[in-house]
Write a protein that holds these residues in place. Structure first.
Motif, PDB file in Angstrom:
ATOM      1  N   GLU A  90      33.034 -32.528  14.809  1.00 18.15           N
ATOM      2  CA  GLU A  90      31.745 -31.991  15.249  1.00 18.15           C
ATOM      3  C   GLU A  90      31.557 -30.550  14.776  1.00 18.15           C
ATOM      4  N   ALA A  91      32.610 -29.772  14.852  1.00 21.06           N
ATOM      5  CA  ALA A  91      32.521 -28.380  14.411  1.00 21.06           C
ATOM      6  C   ALA A  91      32.251 -28.306  12.910  1.00 21.06           C
ATOM      7  N   GLN A  92      32.916 -29.169  12.153  1.00 21.82           N
ATOM      8  CA  GLN A  92      32.688 -29.183  10.709  1.00 21.82           C
ATOM      9  C   GLN A  92      31.271 -29.642  10.389  1.00 21.82           C
ATOM     10  N   GLU A  93      30.790 -30.640  11.116  1.00 18.84           N
ATOM     11  CA  GLU A  93      29.423 -31.117  10.904  1.00 18.84           C
ATOM     12  C   GLU A  93      28.415 -30.024  11.250  1.00 18.84           C
ATOM     13  N   TYR A  94      28.655 -29.334  12.338  1.00 19.15           N
ATOM     14  CA  TYR A  94      27.783 -28.232  12.741  1.00 19.15           C
ATOM     15  C   TYR A  94      27.744 -27.160  11.655  1.00 19.15           C
ATOM     16  N   GLN A  95      28.916 -26.798  11.141  1.00 20.37           N
ATOM     17  CA  GLN A  95      28.980 -25.779  10.095  1.00 20.37           C
ATOM     18  C   GLN A  95      28.271 -26.247   8.828  1.00 20.37           C
ATOM     19  N   ALA A  96      28.428 -27.526   8.472  1.00 20.17           N
ATOM     20  CA  ALA A  96      27.771 -28.060   7.274  1.00 20.17           C
ATOM     21  C   ALA A  96      26.254 -28.025   7.441  1.00 20.17           C
ATOM     22  N   GLU A  97      25.765 -28.429   8.624  1.00 25.79           N
ATOM     23  CA  GLU A  97      24.321 -28.388   8.890  1.00 25.79           C
ATOM     24  C   GLU A  97      23.805 -26.957   8.865  1.00 25.79           C
ATOM     25  N   ARG A  98      24.560 -26.061   9.436  1.00 29.38           N
ATOM     26  CA  ARG A  98      24.168 -24.656   9.474  1.00 29.38           C
ATOM     27  C   ARG A  98      24.110 -24.081   8.058  1.00 29.38           C
ATOM     28  N   MET A  99      25.100 -24.433   7.243  1.00 28.77           N
ATOM     29  CA  MET A  99      25.133 -23.944   5.863  1.00 28.77           C
ATOM     30  C   MET A  99      23.962 -24.523   5.061  1.00 28.77           C
ATOM     31  N   GLU A 100      23.666 -25.799   5.272  1.00 29.26           N
ATOM     32  CA  GLU A 100      22.549 -26.439   4.576  1.00 29.26           C
ATOM     33  C   GLU A 100      21.226 -25.764   4.948  1.00 29.26           C
ATOM     34  N   ARG A 101      21.041 -25.496   6.214  1.00 29.18           N
ATOM     35  CA  ARG A 101      19.825 -24.824   6.684  1.00 29.18           C
ATOM     36  C   ARG A 101      19.733 -23.408   6.106  1.00 29.18           C
ATOM     37  N   HIS A 102      20.861 -22.722   6.089  1.00 27.08           N
ATOM     38  CA  HIS A 102      20.900 -21.375   5.532  1.00 27.08           C
ATOM     39  C   HIS A 102      20.506 -21.401   4.050  1.00 27.08           C
ATOM     40  N   MET A 103      21.007 -22.361   3.312  1.00 27.75           N
ATOM     41  CA  MET A 103      20.678 -22.459   1.889  1.00 27.75           C
ATOM     42  C   MET A 103      19.196 -22.762   1.695  1.00 27.75           C
ATOM     43  N   ALA A 104      18.623 -23.635   2.536  1.00 25.08           N
ATOM     44  CA  ALA A 104      17.199 -23.956   2.433  1.00 25.08           C
ATOM     45  C   ALA A 104      16.349 -22.724   2.726  1.00 25.08           C
ATOM     46  N   LEU A 105      16.713 -21.982   3.758  1.00 19.24           N
ATOM     47  CA  LEU A 105      15.968 -20.773   4.096  1.00 19.24           C
ATOM     48  C   LEU A 105      16.104 -19.705   3.004  1.00 19.24           C
ATOM     49  N   THR A 106      17.286 -19.605   2.429  1.00 21.12           N
ATOM     50  CA  THR A 106      17.496 -18.648   1.348  1.00 21.12           C
ATOM     51  C   THR A 106      16.632 -19.004   0.146  1.00 21.12           C
TER      52      THR A 106
END
Length: 170
Positions: A90-106
């Motif tokens: 779950e922690a890894q999935e959360y981090q992956a989702e967070r990173m994906e969102r960060h990349m989209a916003l960037t």
């Protein structure tokens, strides 16, 4: 250069909450968090390429806790219970989702940034990326203090307009 005090203060509570999902041993968790920051400080030159320092801290903490369990309790990988593995997943999935969102916003911000005039891009870069003060920007851009403030205000307002029209929720 990283301001370690600010970095520590900004992340300590979230790291403690994150680490609490893996262990109930508060003292060991505090030691692990401190170990992560000590490692970050001692290896700061070799870690200059780390893009997302928060992700690095979370992953390092998780790995440090796992190392501590293996060292102190002598657990091998196949003895870790299913709930701990689920939490790690779950922690890894959360981090992956967070990173994906960060990349989209960037990527979205970069599109907005490209729509700005060259002088607006320059002032945003000087202030936010290079972290220059207004007085420095005056000298670099060859304009007076009030003009710098006005240009900064217009630049940020323009970015806000683009963001307000965007279908992506920020």
């Amino acid at each position: 250069m990283i301001d370690f005090t600010s970095l520590y203060d900004a992340n300590i509570d979230n790291l403690f909450a994150f680490g609490s999902r893996f262990t109930t041993d508060r003292e060991m968790l505090k030691d692990c968090i401190h170990d992560v920051f000590v490692k970050l400080f001692t290896k700061r030159e070799t870690l200059a390429n780390v893009c997302n320092i928060e992700s690095y801290l979370y992953i390092s903490l998780r790995n440090r806790i796992n190392d501590e369990y293996r060292r102190n309790v002598h657990l091998c990988d196949n003895e870790i219970n299913d709930s701990a593995m689920r939490i790690v997943a779950e922690a890894q999935e959360y981090q992956a989702e967070r990173m994906e969102r960060h990349m989209a916003l960037t990527a979205t911000f970069e599109q907005y940034f490209e729509k700005l005039s060259p002088r607006q891009r320059q002032i945003i870069t000087l202030y936010f990326i290079e972290q220059r003060k207004y007085n420095d920007i005056c000298q670099i851009m060859g304009i007076n203090y009030q003009s710098v403030r006005n240009l900064m205000h217009r630049s940020i307002s323009r970015l806000r307009e683009y963001a307000a029209k965007s279908p992506i929720a920020v």
